[in-house]
Design an enzyme around this catalytic site. Structure first.
Site, PDB file in Angstrom:
ATOM      1  N   GLU A  60       1.820 -24.545 -16.384  1.00 47.70           N
ATOM      2  CA  GLU A  60       0.628 -25.111 -17.024  1.00 47.70           C
ATOM      3  C   GLU A  60      -0.623 -24.884 -16.190  1.00 47.70           C
ATOM      4  OE1 GLU A  60       0.698 -25.405 -20.291  1.00 47.70           O
ATOM      5  OE2 GLU A  60       2.418 -26.720 -19.993  1.00 47.70           O
TER       6      GLU A  60
ATOM      7  N   GLY B 161      -1.669 -29.510 -28.085  1.00 49.61           N
ATOM      8  CA  GLY B 161      -1.077 -28.677 -27.038  1.00 49.61           C
ATOM      9  C   GLY B 161      -0.097 -27.642 -27.566  1.00 49.61           C
TER      10      GLY B 161
ATOM     11  N   ASP C  99      -1.790 -18.443 -24.883  1.00 49.01           N
ATOM     12  CA  ASP C  99      -1.525 -18.859 -26.261  1.00 49.01           C
ATOM     13  C   ASP C  99      -1.566 -17.683 -27.228  1.00 49.01           C
ATOM     14  OD1 ASP C  99      -1.786 -21.133 -24.852  1.00 49.01           O
ATOM     15  OD2 ASP C  99      -3.528 -21.896 -25.924  1.00 49.01           O
TER      16      ASP C  99
HETATM   17  P1  NG1 Z   1      -3.731 -25.567 -25.460  1.00 53.84           P
HETATM   18  O1  NG1 Z   1      -3.117 -26.810 -25.042  1.00 53.84           O
HETATM   19  O2  NG1 Z   1      -2.951 -24.883 -26.516  1.00 53.84           O
HETATM   20  O3  NG1 Z   1      -5.147 -25.698 -25.899  1.00 53.84           O
HETATM   21  C1  NG1 Z   1      -4.651 -24.500 -23.159  1.00 53.84           C
HETATM   22  C2  NG1 Z   1      -5.165 -23.082 -23.000  1.00 53.84           C
HETATM   23  C3  NG1 Z   1      -4.133 -22.154 -22.345  1.00 53.84           C
HETATM   24  C4  NG1 Z   1      -3.588 -22.756 -21.079  1.00 53.84           C
HETATM   25  C5  NG1 Z   1      -3.130 -24.198 -21.352  1.00 53.84           C
HETATM   26  C6  NG1 Z   1      -2.687 -24.916 -20.113  1.00 53.84           C
HETATM   27  C7  NG1 Z   1      -6.711 -22.716 -24.870  1.00 53.84           C
HETATM   28  C8  NG1 Z   1      -6.935 -21.998 -26.128  1.00 53.84           C
HETATM   29  N1  NG1 Z   1      -5.540 -22.528 -24.286  1.00 53.84           N
HETATM   30  O4  NG1 Z   1      -3.715 -24.542 -24.185  1.00 53.84           O
HETATM   31  O5  NG1 Z   1      -4.722 -20.887 -22.123  1.00 53.84           O
HETATM   32  O6  NG1 Z   1      -4.513 -22.691 -20.039  1.00 53.84           O
HETATM   33  O7  NG1 Z   1      -4.147 -24.981 -21.945  1.00 53.84           O
HETATM   34  O8  NG1 Z   1      -1.598 -24.288 -19.527  1.00 53.84           O
HETATM   35  O9  NG1 Z   1      -7.591 -23.401 -24.400  1.00 53.84           O
HETATM   36 MG    MG Z   2      -5.876 -24.800 -28.119  1.00 50.94          MG
END
Ligand code: NG1
Ligand code: MG
Length: 537
Positions: free
Chosen positions: A60, A180, A237
């Site tokens: 993460e 998430g 992602d």
């Molecule tokens: P999520 O939780 O899907 O928004 C975000 C980032 C990833 C990564 C994770 C932490 C975006 C689009 N994605 O994911 O690139 O850094 O947090 O591991 O912001």
């Molecule tokens: Mg996101």
């Protein structure tokens, strides 16, 4: 250790079509969005794009530091049906879009890119942009992700004076927002694919001149597109949403360049997602959390590189992974160092980061530094530092936790590599209970590190992961950015039903939820396939 099986990322896009796992009930979902499109717009859509959300098993907040991560696509996805508007009205601007969403809370939006060759003025330059599309980065708006995908297609494919098609589109999805599981990346990937397809930038039915875009290019476009919504995310992602394959997780690495390989998951290991039901709205909070973490890890990398006497250009935003790479010089630049070396070096880094602690510590465990201290430690002038690290992003903080963030990043990067090695080794010498125990331990350590060092957990996520462990999970952690959203728990196959029952009965916000409502917040997940699409006309 079993040999690594790389998935060629820069293959052609044709394998994005086809093989839509029938077990996923796709046919039904695809027919139903096509029918709804017909009902709303009076004709069949030309194309349907699908992009899945993802669960990150481990790794993460290290993708933007360019360390490898280990996500898998989930069955929940976003579908976008799209078609050209046949009867253009005189007032229709070229490339105008009518965007509707099956979910009624997301209202209909009509927009068009502004006429090309509009001057855009920044501080020192006046440059000509071919296209301009307003994207609201201050508020979380559903259509921003549609626009982000569209904008990437415009600036990459409509540079020669051609006009994009005016279209109608309809979005539907099962990836919960702000949880998430990357609904945002799924939206951006699906939108990018939909606009490429409707504008004939994808090859229909594999005939004609061959594919015009590779999976790698699609990932890169989607990453750049999503940044336009205001979050400086890494590429995990979008890569997971595009490249994933059914039945295994994906090890995605970003250094020295984007690459991916599949990681088989041990038999008997089930990953269960449970939503804390705390919605994390990054568009609003990024300056205090996500974007601030990006800046903290970059500043840490600069100071560490200085301490290690490595060469970094003045204007360069060197990442923590690149700092490690520079220790091995050119060999690392081509990705030639073995995993064992990387694991050793990560351990060494956990010692070297003492240099990130403030000179005068303000008490046990208080490792934060002020802006002035951070600038001094970087060896740059205040103007240089602000230009490189703060001019492109909005962050707000009085203390910067460089030591804690770097400690999380290096230890988490090491846990990802260990997790992957255990999974690869389990293929040849299966001893399921040990394997699952070892993986669970790494997941628990990851949760502690996210909570205490990276400070991206929250009371509800801590509570839910503790409940999960009490209910029989061998490991449990937050997944995605954190500050709310989902947890992922590792549960032995035979314990799944009892686990879900116990968590449902114990976690406060689940009280009273039944059947479908309960299945939406806690469910077992199978690694699913990546993005795909289908031409209907
Ligand atoms: P999520 O939780 O899907 O928004 C975000 C980032 C990833 C990564 C994770 C932490 C975006 C689009 N994605 O994911 O690139 O850094 O947090 O591991 O912001
Ligand atoms: Mg996101």
């Amino acid at each position: 250790m079993a040999a690594e099986q790389p998935i060629p990322v820069y293959t052609n896009l044709s394998d994005l079509y086809g093989s839509l796992g029938t077990s996923l009930n796709h046919a039904e979902k695809w027919n139903s969005i096509a029918e709804e499109f017909q009902r709303r717009f009076g004709r069949k859509p030309a194309y349907i794009a699908r992009a899945p959300g993802r669960v990150n098993l481990i790794g993460e907040h290290i993708d933007y530091c360019l360390f490898g991560v280990l996500p898998a696509a989930i069955e929940h996805d976003i579908l976008i049906a799209i078609g050209r508007r046949p009867n253009l009205y005189a007032e229709d601007a070229p490339g105008s879009v009518v965007a509707e969403n099956v979910q009624t809370k997301y209202t209909r939006q009509v927009f068009a890119p502004a006429p090309r060759r509009r001057a855009s003025v920044s501080e020192e330059e006046v440059r000509l942009e071919e296209w301009h599309l307003d994207i609201n980065t201050k508020q979380l708006r559903w259509e921003s992700y549609v626009k982000a995908g569209y904008y990437g297609v415009l600036i990459n494919y409509f540079t020669g004076g051609q006009d994009p098609a005016s279209v109608d589109l309809l979005v539907t999805g099962t990836v919960p927002a702000g949880s998430g599981l990357s609904s945002s990346a799924a939206m951006v990937v699906a939108s990018t694919l939909a606009f490429l397809a409707v504008n004939e930038k994808l090859e229909a039915n594999f005939t004609g001149n061959g594919p015009k875009i590779s999976k790698g290019q699609l990932v890169e476009m989607a990453v750049a597109n999503e940044k336009r919504v205001g979050v400086n995310s890494g590429g995990m992602d979008q890569a997971a949403s595009v490249i994933s394959v059914p039945s295994s997780a994906l090890y995605i690495s970003f250094f020295p360049e984007l690459s991916a390989s599949s990681v088989p998951l041990p038999t008997g290991a089930i990953f269960i997602i449970a939503n804390s039901l705390v919605v994390s709205d990054k568009a609003v909070t990024a300056k205090h959390n996500y974007n601030l973490r990006v800046v903290e890890t970059l500043a840490a990398a600069r100071i560490l590189a200085r301490h290690l006497e490595l060469k970094v250009e003045k204007t360069e935003k060197v990442t923590l992974r690149e700092v490690v790479g520079r220790l091995a010089g050119e060999v690392e630049e081509v990705g030639a160092m073995p995993v064992e070396w990387l694991l050793e070096t990560l351990k060494r880094m956990e010692r070297e980061i003492e240099c990130l602690k403030p000179k005068k510590s303000s008490g046990e465990g208080q490792f934060g530094v002020t802006m002035e201290e951070m600038i001094e430690m970087s060896g740059m002038t205040a103007d240089e530092f602000k230009e490189v690290y703060l001019s492109w992003v909005e962050v707000e903080a009085t203390q910067f936790q460089l030591y804690k963030r770097a400690k999380h990043v290096f230890s988490e990067a090491s846990r990802v590599l260990q997790f992957r090695q255990i999974c690869l080794a389990a293929e040849s010498s299966p001893s399921p209970s040990d394997v699952i125990k070892d993986l669970g331990k790494l997941m628990n350590e990851s949760q502690t590190s996210c909570d205490e060092l990276f400070q991206c957990s929250c009371p509800e996520l801590n509570e839910l992961t503790n409940i999960a462990k009490d209910a029989g999970a061998i490991g449990s952690r937050l997944t995605g950015a954190g500050w709310g959203g989902c947890t992922v728990s590792l549960v032995a196959e035979g314990d799944v039903d009892a686990f879900i029952k116990k968590v449902s009965a114990t976690y406060g916000p689940y009280k009273g939820l039944q059947d479908t409502a309960l299945r939406e917040v806690i469910f077992a997940t199978k690694p699913s396939s990546g993005a795909c699409g289908e031409f209907l006309l």
